[in-house]
Motif scaffolding. Structure first.
Motif, PDB file in Angstrom:
ATOM      1  N   ALA A  57      58.610  22.220  42.836  1.00 53.37           N
ATOM      2  CA  ALA A  57      58.954  23.177  41.790  1.00 53.37           C
ATOM      3  C   ALA A  57      58.058  22.965  40.575  1.00 53.37           C
ATOM      4  O   ALA A  57      57.610  21.853  40.313  1.00 53.37           O
ATOM      5  CB  ALA A  57      60.417  23.012  41.389  1.00 53.37           C
ATOM      6  N   GLN A  58      57.837  24.055  39.868  1.00 57.85           N
ATOM      7  CA  GLN A  58      57.118  23.962  38.604  1.00 57.85           C
ATOM      8  C   GLN A  58      58.151  23.644  37.533  1.00 57.85           C
ATOM      9  O   GLN A  58      59.171  24.328  37.420  1.00 57.85           O
ATOM     10  CB  GLN A  58      56.427  25.297  38.307  1.00 57.85           C
ATOM     11  N   ASP A  73      59.538  27.674  46.496  1.00 55.65           N
ATOM     12  CA  ASP A  73      60.250  28.340  47.587  1.00 55.65           C
ATOM     13  C   ASP A  73      61.633  28.719  47.051  1.00 55.65           C
ATOM     14  O   ASP A  73      62.492  27.859  46.863  1.00 55.65           O
ATOM     15  CB  ASP A  73      60.364  27.379  48.785  1.00 55.65           C
ATOM     16  N   LYS A  74      61.844  30.006  46.796  1.00 55.00           N
ATOM     17  CA  LYS A  74      63.098  30.459  46.172  1.00 55.00           C
ATOM     18  C   LYS A  74      64.324  30.163  47.040  1.00 55.00           C
ATOM     19  O   LYS A  74      65.433  30.048  46.536  1.00 55.00           O
ATOM     20  CB  LYS A  74      63.042  31.962  45.866  1.00 55.00           C
ATOM     21  N   SER A  75      64.121  30.014  48.357  1.00 51.74           N
ATOM     22  CA  SER A  75      65.262  29.714  49.226  1.00 51.74           C
ATOM     23  C   SER A  75      65.800  28.302  49.002  1.00 51.74           C
ATOM     24  O   SER A  75      66.894  27.968  49.435  1.00 51.74           O
ATOM     25  CB  SER A  75      64.875  29.908  50.702  1.00 51.74           C
ATOM     26  N   SER A  76      65.040  27.460  48.312  1.00 49.40           N
ATOM     27  CA  SER A  76      65.472  26.081  48.054  1.00 49.40           C
ATOM     28  C   SER A  76      66.219  25.936  46.736  1.00 49.40           C
ATOM     29  O   SER A  76      66.576  24.832  46.343  1.00 49.40           O
ATOM     30  CB  SER A  76      64.259  25.141  48.070  1.00 49.40           C
ATOM     31  N   VAL A  80      67.886  22.533  45.148  1.00 56.12           N
ATOM     32  CA  VAL A  80      67.415  21.962  43.879  1.00 56.12           C
ATOM     33  C   VAL A  80      68.595  21.781  42.929  1.00 56.12           C
ATOM     34  O   VAL A  80      68.736  20.731  42.292  1.00 56.12           O
ATOM     35  CB  VAL A  80      66.313  22.859  43.248  1.00 56.12           C
ATOM     36  N   GLU A  81      69.453  22.790  42.859  1.00 56.01           N
ATOM     37  CA  GLU A  81      70.617  22.714  41.975  1.00 56.01           C
ATOM     38  C   GLU A  81      71.533  21.547  42.376  1.00 56.01           C
ATOM     39  O   GLU A  81      71.985  20.771  41.522  1.00 56.01           O
ATOM     40  CB  GLU A  81      71.396  24.030  42.015  1.00 56.01           C
ATOM     41  N   ASP A  96      70.111  30.997  37.538  1.00 54.84           N
ATOM     42  CA  ASP A  96      70.209  32.452  37.355  1.00 54.84           C
ATOM     43  C   ASP A  96      69.723  33.214  38.592  1.00 54.84           C
ATOM     44  O   ASP A  96      69.471  34.409  38.541  1.00 54.84           O
ATOM     45  CB  ASP A  96      69.463  32.905  36.101  1.00 54.84           C
ATOM     46  N   GLY A  97      69.568  32.513  39.735  1.00 53.13           N
ATOM     47  CA  GLY A  97      69.137  33.141  40.974  1.00 53.13           C
ATOM     48  C   GLY A  97      67.635  33.165  41.148  1.00 53.13           C
ATOM     49  O   GLY A  97      67.128  33.464  42.233  1.00 53.13           O
ATOM     50  N   ASP A  98      66.918  32.850  40.084  1.00 52.06           N
ATOM     51  CA  ASP A  98      65.452  32.845  40.140  1.00 52.06           C
ATOM     52  C   ASP A  98      64.882  31.491  39.715  1.00 52.06           C
ATOM     53  O   ASP A  98      63.981  30.960  40.346  1.00 52.06           O
ATOM     54  CB  ASP A  98      64.914  33.954  39.227  1.00 52.06           C
TER      55      ASP A  98
END
Length: 187
Positions: A57-58, A73-76, A80-81, A96-98
Motif C-alpha cells: 500500500a501507498q 490491490d483494492k480487494s485487500s 489491511v483494515e 471509506d471503501g477506497d
C-alpha cells in the motif's frame, strides 16, 4: 571521524548500528503527529502470506495528524483494515471503501511527558550499549598489548581514539533523543 585501526573501526560500526536501532525504536513511538514509520511493523495477511503493509500500500501523510493508506490491490482493503486493528496502534482505521484513514489523536500534556520519559529511557539503554561496546574495545586492546601485538604507547593512542569514537556516538544519541523529545513536546 576517520579511524584506521580495524578493531576500533568494527566497533565504531557497531555503535552506528546501535544509533540506527535507537532511531528505528523511537520511530515507532507515536508523537501526536502522523509518521509513516508508525506502520512499518504492520503485517497484512495477504492471500495467506504475512506481507509488510508498506509493500502492498501507498502510505502518505496528507495532513499533520492523518495517515492515508491506499492499497495497490483494492480487494485487500479489508485485510489491511484487520491488520491495522490487530497491530494495536491505539488508532481506529476509517475505511471509506477506497482508502483507509488513520487520524492520530492529539496527545495530552501529561501523555507527552510520559512519552518523553520513555524516549529518555530508550536513549539511556542505547548509551549503555555504546559503553558496553567501548568496554569490549578496551578489553581487546589490552589483550593485544598483553600478547605483544601493541606497544604501551600504541595502546594509549588507540584507547584515546576509542574514547573519542564513544564520545561522538553518545553525542549522536543525545541529538537523536533531543530531536524526538522536541517532536513530542511540540506536538
Amino acid at each position: 571521524m576517520q579511524v584506521n585501526d580495524p578493531m576500533i573501526k568494527e566497533n565504531q560500526e557497531r555503535m552506528a548500528k546501535t544509533e540506527d536501532a535507537l532511531r528505528r525504536e523511537l520511530g515507532k513511538i507515536r508523537a501526536g503527529r502522523a509518521n509513516a514509520s508508525l506502520l512499518n511493523q504492520v503485517m497484512v495477511n495477504y492471500y495467506g502470506a504475512p506481507t509488510p503493509l508498506n509493500q502492498m500500500a501507498q502510505i502518505t501523510v496528507p495532513e499533520a495528524r492523518v495517515l492515508l493508506v491506499n492499497p495497490y490491490d483494492k480487494s485487500s482493503l479489508k485485510d489491511v483494515e484487520h491488520a491495522l486493528l490487530a497491530a494495536n496502534l491505539g488508532i481506529s482505521p476509517a475505511n471509506d471503501g477506497d482508502v483507509i484513514r488513520l487520524v492520530i489523536p492529539q496527545l495530552t500534556e501529561e501523555r507527552r511527558k510520559e512519552i518523553a520519559k520513555e524516549v529518555k529511557a530508550k536513549a539511556e539503554e542505547a548509551k549503555v550499549a555504546i559503553r558496553n561496546i567501548r568496554r569490549d574495545i578496551m578489553d581487546a586492546l589490552k589483550k593485544s598489548e598483553k600478547d605483544g601485538e601493541l606497544t604501551e604507547d600504541d595502546l594509549h593512542d588507540l584507547e584515546d581514539v576509542a574514547q573519542k569514537v564513544t564520545d561522538q556516538s553518545i553525542k549522536n544519541i543525545d541529538a537523536i533523543r533531543a530531536e524526538k523529545e522536541k517532536e513530542i513536546l511540540e506536538g
